[in-house]
Design a protein around this motif. Sequence first.
Motif, PDB file in Angstrom:
ATOM      1  N   ASP A  14       0.836  -1.190   0.000  1.00 23.97           N
ATOM      2  CA  ASP A  14       0.000   0.000   0.000  1.00 23.97           C
ATOM      3  C   ASP A  14       0.878   1.249   0.000  1.00 23.97           C
ATOM      4  OD1 ASP A  14       0.815   0.516   2.658  1.00 23.97           O
ATOM      5  OD2 ASP A  14      -0.972  -0.402   3.520  1.00 23.97           O
ATOM      6  N   GLU A  15       0.253   2.415   0.044  1.00 25.79           N
ATOM      7  CA  GLU A  15       1.011   3.664  -0.069  1.00 25.79           C
ATOM      8  C   GLU A  15       1.990   3.881   1.085  1.00 25.79           C
ATOM      9  OE1 GLU A  15       1.401   5.522  -2.491  1.00 25.79           O
ATOM     10  OE2 GLU A  15      -0.317   5.340  -3.816  1.00 25.79           O
ATOM     11  N   THR A  16       1.769   3.207   2.209  1.00 24.79           N
ATOM     12  CA  THR A  16       2.679   3.339   3.346  1.00 24.79           C
ATOM     13  C   THR A  16       3.812   2.326   3.302  1.00 24.79           C
ATOM     14  OG1 THR A  16       1.473   1.811   4.806  1.00 24.79           O
ATOM     15  CG2 THR A  16       0.722   4.103   4.754  1.00 24.79           C
ATOM     16  N   GLY A  17       3.771   1.419   2.323  1.00 31.09           N
ATOM     17  CA  GLY A  17       4.807   0.405   2.223  1.00 31.09           C
ATOM     18  C   GLY A  17       4.490  -0.885   2.946  1.00 31.09           C
ATOM     19  N   THR A 264      -1.184   0.015  -6.256  1.00 31.55           N
ATOM     20  CA  THR A 264      -0.125   1.026  -6.342  1.00 31.55           C
ATOM     21  C   THR A 264       1.184   0.358  -6.775  1.00 31.55           C
ATOM     22  OG1 THR A 264       0.884   0.825  -4.135  1.00 31.55           O
ATOM     23  CG2 THR A 264      -1.163   2.116  -4.305  1.00 31.55           C
ATOM     24  N   LYS A 266       3.982   0.936  -5.362  1.00 35.11           N
ATOM     25  CA  LYS A 266       4.846   1.230  -4.218  1.00 35.11           C
ATOM     26  C   LYS A 266       5.902   0.155  -4.005  1.00 35.11           C
ATOM     27  CE  LYS A 266       5.939   3.488  -0.372  1.00 35.11           C
ATOM     28  NZ  LYS A 266       6.425   4.886  -0.372  1.00 35.11           N
ATOM     29  N   ARG A 268       9.653  -0.601  -1.421  1.00 36.46           N
ATOM     30  CA  ARG A 268      10.347  -0.170  -0.213  1.00 36.46           C
ATOM     31  C   ARG A 268      11.734   0.354  -0.563  1.00 36.46           C
ATOM     32  NH1 ARG A 268       8.782  -4.455   4.644  1.00 36.46           N
ATOM     33  NH2 ARG A 268       6.535  -4.037   4.579  1.00 36.46           N
ATOM     34  N   THR A 272      12.656   3.061  -5.568  1.00 37.13           N
ATOM     35  CA  THR A 272      11.632   4.088  -5.730  1.00 37.13           C
ATOM     36  C   THR A 272      10.843   3.781  -7.003  1.00 37.13           C
ATOM     37  OG1 THR A 272      13.262   5.470  -6.880  1.00 37.13           O
ATOM     38  CG2 THR A 272      12.921   5.889  -4.520  1.00 37.13           C
ATOM     39  N   THR A 273       9.675   4.390  -7.134  1.00 37.13           N
ATOM     40  CA  THR A 273       8.804   4.075  -8.261  1.00 37.13           C
ATOM     41  C   THR A 273       9.436   4.524  -9.580  1.00 37.13           C
ATOM     42  OG1 THR A 273       7.589   6.123  -7.864  1.00 37.13           O
ATOM     43  CG2 THR A 273       6.660   4.100  -6.954  1.00 37.13           C
TER      44      THR A 273
END
Length: 293
Positions: A14-17, A264, A266, A268, A272-273
């Motif tokens: 998710d967006e938080t990793g 997403t 995403k 870690r 990076t994306t």
Amino acid sequence: MLTGSIVALVTPMDETGEIDFIALKELVEFHIKSKTAAIVAMGTTGESATVSVDDHVKVVERIISFAAGRIPVIAGNGANSTSEAIALSKLFTNSGIVAGLNVTPYYNKPTQEGLYQHFKAIAESSELPQILYNVPGRTAVDMLPETVARLAEIPNIIGIKEATGDLERLAHLKAILPADFALYSGDDETGCDFMLQGGHGVISVTTNVAPAEMATMCEFALNGEKEKAKAIDSQLLPVHTNLFLEANPIPVKWACAELGLIPTPKLRLPLTTLSEQYHQSVRDALIEAKLLP
């Protein structure tokens, strides 16, 4: 022996990793429906190098649970520390996986004898079948065919994922290894030819985004139907190449998100994306391969 298209599965976040287990379950179902031959859980494409041991184990356990015996699961249990690889191998013994996938130790550049002793120690630590993984472009060490042949004498070392992309290497391996030793390509761009020349399958990044196409291509290649296999492979060639515009699994996670397979792209840190300059190239590759309208 497992044969055909084996997916080196991405790990959705998710967006938080945090691991997105809902999306992970949907990916498992997607690959079962698409006739993928097996799933590699928490291999290097699954970001094994950047997740905690706790998350690593949880992802493997959930994939086994989601698969529910409908598709074989292989677990990444390699490390550049022999003791860490042994610990993972022991954790996955009797877990329901069919084998462990062991990448060559990265960064510390062991000798061929060091590689032999490393994999021998892992194999002897449990009865879990082990598949070797040679990817010198990522690890800075190349496990030579003669070392593989020595390791093949150990009963529970059953195969290798060979990711050099060198088809002459395949011929060398075939000449010195037992006929029942599994030979998997780890290079999508040469995977079709690898199977046409006697390999048993491909552990694939492309299969994340084109599982049905890869399954069919592998079936044709393994049956010796060269023209049919090469026709599909040619269609997928833009994907094979563009999924490596940046370090794997950066492009493939972006492509999975673009196709709506995960919410997403995403990753870690330190990954990076996908850089914006490559978005259109990957999108165009998906369109050219008829994976996007």
